[in-house]
Motif scaffolding. Structure first.
Motif, PDB file in Angstrom:
ATOM      1  N   GLY A 253       0.533  -0.803  -0.055  1.00 53.81           N
ATOM      2  CA  GLY A 253       0.297  -0.562  -0.590  1.00 53.81           C
ATOM      3  C   GLY A 253       1.244   1.252   0.000  1.00 53.81           C
ATOM      4  N   THR A 254       2.268   1.363  -0.095  1.00 50.79           N
ATOM      5  CA  THR A 254       3.484   2.766   0.301  1.00 50.79           C
ATOM      6  C   THR A 254       3.507   2.801  -1.587  1.00 50.79           C
ATOM      7  N   ARG A 255       3.697   4.009  -1.315  1.00 49.42           N
ATOM      8  CA  ARG A 255       3.905   4.501  -2.918  1.00 49.42           C
ATOM      9  C   ARG A 255       5.180   4.072  -3.559  1.00 49.42           C
ATOM     10  N   ASN A 256       5.565   3.656  -4.613  1.00 48.25           N
ATOM     11  CA  ASN A 256       7.032   3.767  -4.986  1.00 48.25           C
ATOM     12  C   ASN A 256       7.593   4.965  -5.348  1.00 48.25           C
ATOM     13  N   ALA A 257       8.531   4.702  -5.441  1.00 44.66           N
ATOM     14  CA  ALA A 257       9.371   5.767  -5.853  1.00 44.66           C
ATOM     15  C   ALA A 257       9.158   6.062  -6.909  1.00 44.66           C
ATOM     16  N   LEU A 258       8.619   6.623  -7.552  1.00 46.00           N
ATOM     17  CA  LEU A 258       8.533   7.010  -8.698  1.00 46.00           C
ATOM     18  C   LEU A 258       8.393   8.853  -9.143  1.00 46.00           C
ATOM     19  N   ARG A 259       8.986   9.190  -9.773  1.00 43.25           N
ATOM     20  CA  ARG A 259       8.407  10.991  -9.163  1.00 43.25           C
ATOM     21  C   ARG A 259       8.841  11.344 -10.595  1.00 43.25           C
ATOM     22  N   ILE A 260       7.515  11.893 -10.856  1.00 45.88           N
ATOM     23  CA  ILE A 260       7.160  12.500 -12.030  1.00 45.88           C
ATOM     24  C   ILE A 260       7.566  14.093 -12.105  1.00 45.88           C
ATOM     25  N   GLN A 261       8.259  14.735 -12.951  1.00 45.03           N
ATOM     26  CA  GLN A 261       9.379  16.016 -12.430  1.00 45.03           C
ATOM     27  C   GLN A 261       8.290  17.375 -13.414  1.00 45.03           C
ATOM     28  N   ARG A 262       8.280  16.772 -13.873  1.00 45.43           N
ATOM     29  CA  ARG A 262       6.441  17.804 -15.160  1.00 45.43           C
ATOM     30  C   ARG A 262       5.959  16.508 -16.104  1.00 45.43           C
ATOM     31  N   LEU A 263       4.906  17.572 -16.411  1.00 47.60           N
ATOM     32  CA  LEU A 263       4.264  17.178 -17.551  1.00 47.60           C
ATOM     33  C   LEU A 263       4.404  18.332 -18.803  1.00 47.60           C
ATOM     34  N   LYS A 264       4.361  17.184 -19.875  1.00 49.99           N
ATOM     35  CA  LYS A 264       5.354  17.918 -21.567  1.00 49.99           C
ATOM     36  C   LYS A 264       3.912  18.970 -21.629  1.00 49.99           C
ATOM     37  N   ASP A 265       4.207  19.903 -22.461  1.00 50.84           N
ATOM     38  CA  ASP A 265       3.071  21.178 -23.056  1.00 50.84           C
ATOM     39  C   ASP A 265       3.206  20.388 -24.259  1.00 50.84           C
ATOM     40  N   LYS A 266       2.590  20.140 -24.378  1.00 46.46           N
ATOM     41  CA  LYS A 266       2.188  19.526 -25.992  1.00 46.46           C
ATOM     42  C   LYS A 266       1.493  19.976 -27.188  1.00 46.46           C
ATOM     43  N   ALA A 273      -1.536  12.896 -19.984  1.00 48.08           N
ATOM     44  CA  ALA A 273      -0.937  13.483 -18.757  1.00 48.08           C
ATOM     45  C   ALA A 273      -0.190  12.120 -19.722  1.00 48.08           C
ATOM     46  N   SER A 274       1.262  12.904 -20.375  1.00 47.17           N
ATOM     47  CA  SER A 274       2.893  12.690 -20.872  1.00 47.17           C
ATOM     48  C   SER A 274       3.562  13.602 -19.803  1.00 47.17           C
ATOM     49  N   GLY A 275       4.748  12.137 -19.247  1.00 49.90           N
ATOM     50  CA  GLY A 275       5.572  13.172 -18.497  1.00 49.90           C
ATOM     51  C   GLY A 275       6.785  12.531 -18.326  1.00 49.90           C
ATOM     52  N   GLU A 276       7.891  13.319 -17.930  1.00 54.29           N
ATOM     53  CA  GLU A 276       9.576  12.794 -17.557  1.00 54.29           C
ATOM     54  C   GLU A 276       9.642  12.336 -15.868  1.00 54.29           C
ATOM     55  N   ILE A 277       9.971  11.342 -16.102  1.00 57.64           N
ATOM     56  CA  ILE A 277       9.933  10.378 -14.892  1.00 57.64           C
ATOM     57  C   ILE A 277      11.432   9.945 -14.500  1.00 57.64           C
ATOM     58  N   GLU A 278      11.757   9.903 -13.054  1.00 57.79           N
ATOM     59  CA  GLU A 278      12.590   9.480 -11.691  1.00 57.79           C
ATOM     60  C   GLU A 278      12.921   8.605 -11.484  1.00 57.79           C
ATOM     61  N   PHE A 279      14.039   7.608 -11.421  1.00 60.49           N
ATOM     62  CA  PHE A 279      13.946   6.423 -11.084  1.00 60.49           C
ATOM     63  C   PHE A 279      14.977   7.452  -9.818  1.00 60.49           C
ATOM     64  N   ASP A 280      14.653   7.034  -8.506  1.00 62.97           N
ATOM     65  CA  ASP A 280      15.729   7.564  -7.512  1.00 62.97           C
ATOM     66  C   ASP A 280      16.829   6.701  -6.492  1.00 62.97           C
ATOM     67  N   GLY A 281      16.297   5.707  -6.929  1.00 67.22           N
ATOM     68  CA  GLY A 281      17.208   4.139  -6.605  1.00 67.22           C
ATOM     69  C   GLY A 281      17.009   2.809  -5.184  1.00 67.22           C
ATOM     70  N   THR A 282      15.982   3.946  -6.159  1.00 68.39           N
ATOM     71  CA  THR A 282      14.849   2.876  -4.926  1.00 68.39           C
ATOM     72  C   THR A 282      13.886   2.356  -5.238  1.00 68.39           C
ATOM     73  N   THR A 283      13.730   2.906  -6.362  1.00 62.82           N
ATOM     74  CA  THR A 283      12.436   2.367  -7.248  1.00 62.82           C
ATOM     75  C   THR A 283      12.266   1.015  -7.336  1.00 62.82           C
ATOM     76  N   TRP A 284      11.265   0.038  -6.778  1.00 59.56           N
ATOM     77  CA  TRP A 284      11.104  -1.249  -7.317  1.00 59.56           C
ATOM     78  C   TRP A 284      10.676  -1.541  -8.206  1.00 59.56           C
ATOM     79  N   ALA A 285      11.337  -2.864  -8.839  1.00 60.04           N
ATOM     80  CA  ALA A 285      10.653  -3.657 -10.264  1.00 60.04           C
ATOM     81  C   ALA A 285      10.831  -5.101  -9.765  1.00 60.04           C
ATOM     82  N   ARG A 286       9.918  -5.141 -10.848  1.00 62.10           N
ATOM     83  CA  ARG A 286      10.173  -6.656 -11.294  1.00 62.10           C
ATOM     84  C   ARG A 286      11.069  -6.853 -12.469  1.00 62.10           C
ATOM     85  N   ARG A 287      11.161  -7.752 -13.028  1.00 59.06           N
ATOM     86  CA  ARG A 287      11.995  -8.587 -14.221  1.00 59.06           C
ATOM     87  C   ARG A 287      10.911  -9.027 -14.615  1.00 59.06           C
TER      88      ARG A 287
END
Length: 557
Positions: A253-266, A273-287
């Motif tokens: 139930g906690t939020r993953n560390a996926l940071r939306i830096q901004r939305l594109k002005d298209k 919404a299309s965005g720029e996102i960053e993963f901070d080194g703690t972002t959890w993922a499955r292969r």
């Protein structure tokens, strides 16, 4: 009250309260042609219901509101907590709810699923194209996830559910349905995903990683889950590019560390919404799939979204033609309706021809997808056919969308140029599909790659167009021209666009000769293949049955 200065006359009524599916002859006939007889009545009824909803004044108002009230990024709450949420106008949610409830995120659970879903996507996209992006992503994620059966078992029921359940207040396991997004490209690479530098570090759990990096374009950053590419080896070199599943909310139930830096002005696609996102080194993922096989894993998703690019552009063209023919049928100038003016009729007929060719091709590709999912020689042949036909169609159909929507806007004159008209939104949307999932050059080079590495795809393509051999001498001559271009490999890369254009035209021509009324196929072969055609719409040769072409395209049925 001041006295009235004039009475409004000679204005076309709004195109509302009509059946988008049933009044589109090319679409309805194409579905009937490709669908299994035992599915035909159910599909026709279902699509006609969606068509009436799409043509309603209510749905069109939702489309207007969603575009006039674009999404807003909320990075933090009022207490300073990072939340990374995207806020939408209620109209957006109404559009999404209708799309998901209609099964437009699910082509996998019933016979002829791709064909029915493609036809529905074509119909509902004419209401508003921006929300089609997450609908497409969600649908397309399933074949990629199937590379990892355990993840597919967990996520496919959520993505295929006919229930829209927005929000980040719960993990996906507690929701009625889920929406998927995708993140592939990065600042330094764009379409060259081999240049990606996002790194994945393995954790103790089987198939679990943390991500560090960014995505320059993330499609639908408000989604419940994403498929992304990252490196499982040091960023230098080609090795290690792997596909990962990244949930927005973790199972606890906690939020993953996926940071939306901004939305594109298209330019267009304003509601989405299309965005720029960053993963901070703690972002959890499955292969997903094998390490180092990320492109091969995600390519199934790319292929499905490329079909949606073809379908979405065909839908935009159809709506532009519907608006133009409707307007000119109700507007008079110089003593008679515009639709009866010879030069205007030529313009309308030429656009209608382009629209029908695009629609017919999109439905043929969808039918091939259904066949390719099976077993046996025909399934194998259709898989080979799609390998070449899909990038060919994606290149050409998306390219034709911009000039057609611009010409259709001109048919409405000044009324089409003002923002109260639907035409500016169509025109702004038109370039998107030629960029999304690979630009024109990427598609043309992919065709060359298929020709070089998959000779069976050329055999399947030639078999398809060969089914119309002898039916029209202009088509036969154009096919010979394609053979000649394929035989001359000198400087082929620089000539790739010309080759792919010609391949697309002979494929469209072969389908129209086999399936469309004579007025349609004859005009297409005379103009697109016979050389008697100008650079602008409205240059069909004098022998074309213009009245029949326009009558067939009118949205009033």
């Amino acid at each position: 009250m001041p006295p009235s200065t004039h009475t409004v006359t000679n204005q076309a009524p709004p195109l509302t309260d009509y059946d988008v599916f049933s009044t589109d002859a090319a679409l309805a006939e194409g579905v009937a042609r490709h669908i299994a007889p035992e599915q035909a009545e159910e599909a026709r009824s279902e699509l006609a219901g969606l068509g009436r909803a799409a043509g309603s004044a209510q749905a069109q108002e939702w489309g207007r509101q969603a575009n006039e009230n674009p999404p807003v990024l909320r990075t933090h709450d009022r207490f300073g907590h990072r939340i990374d949420e995207v806020e939408f106008h209620p109209a957006w949610h109404h559009l999404m709810e209708q799309a998901v409830d209609a099964g437009l995120t699910d082509a996998w659970s019933r016979p002829d699923g791709q064909l029915r879903r493609t036809a529905g996507f074509y119909v509902w996209s004419q209401v508003e194209a921006g929300h089609s992006c997450p609908v497409s992503m969600t649908h397309a994620a399933v074949p990629a996830l199937r590379k990892e059966p355990e993840l597919a078992a967990e996520w496919e029921p959520r993505l295929s559910a006919h229930r829209y359940d927005y929000g980040l207040d719960r993990p996906a396991s507690a929701k009625l349905g889920a929406i998927a997004g995708m993140g592939m490209t990065e600042k330094q690479g764009g379409s060259d995903v081999r240049a990606n530098t996002t790194e994945a570090v393995p954790l103790a759990g089987e198939g679990e990683y943390t991500l560090l990096g960014h995505k320059w374009f993330c499609s639908a950053p408000m989604s419940d889950v994403f498929l992304v590419l990252a490196r499982t080896a040091p960023a230098a070199g080609d090795g290690g590019l792997t596909c990962f599943l990244v949930p927005r909310v973790l199972p606890d139930g906690t939020r993953n560390a996926l940071r939306i830096q901004r939305l594109k002005d298209k330019l267009g696609n304003r509601s989405n919404a299309s965005g720029e996102i960053e993963f901070d080194g703690t972002t959890w993922a499955r292969r997903v799939g094998e390490e180092g096989r990320g492109v091969a894993t995600i390519i199934e998703m790319v292929a499905a979204t490329r079909l949606d690019c073809v379908t979405g552009s065909a839908a935009l063209m159809r709506q532009a033609v519907a608006q133009a023919t409707h307007h000119t049928a109700h507007r008079s100038a110089f003593g008679r309706p515009l639709v009866e003016q010879p030069l205007m009729r030529n313009v309308l007929a030429d656009m209608a021809l382009e629209s029908e060719a695009a629609t017919t091709l999109a439905l043929r590709l969808a039918a091939a997808y259904d066949s390719a999912a099976g077993e046996g020689p025909q399934a194998e042949a259709d898989r080979a056919f799609l390998r070449l036909a899909l990038p060919t169609a994606k290149y050409w159909v998306t390219k034709r969308c911009v000039p057609l929507t611009g010409e259709a806007l001109e048919c409405l004159g000044g009324n089409g140029y003002v923002e109260e008209s639907p035409m500016p939104r169509l025109l702004r949307e038109a370039p998107l599909n030629s960029l999304w999932e690979g630009s024109g050059n990427v598609q043309a080079l992919d065709v060359l790659r298929a020709l070089q590495r998959s000779p069976q795809s050329l055999d399947a393509f030639l078999t398809e167009i060969g089914r119309a051999h002898g039916a029209d001498h202009r088509l036969d001559a154009a096919v010979k021209d394609v053979f000649a271009q394929l035989a001359d490999l000198e400087g082929i890369e620089a000539r790739a666009r010309r080759l792919v254009e010609r391949m697309a035209l002979v494929l469209q021509g072969s389908l129209l000769v086999r399936f469309a009324p004579t007025a349609v196929s004859d005009a297409f072969c005379a103009s697109r293949l016979g050389g008697d055609w100008g650079a602008a719409f409205g240059t069909l040769p004098s022998g074309a049955d213009l009245a029949a072409l326009v009558e067939r395209a009118l949205p009033e049925g």
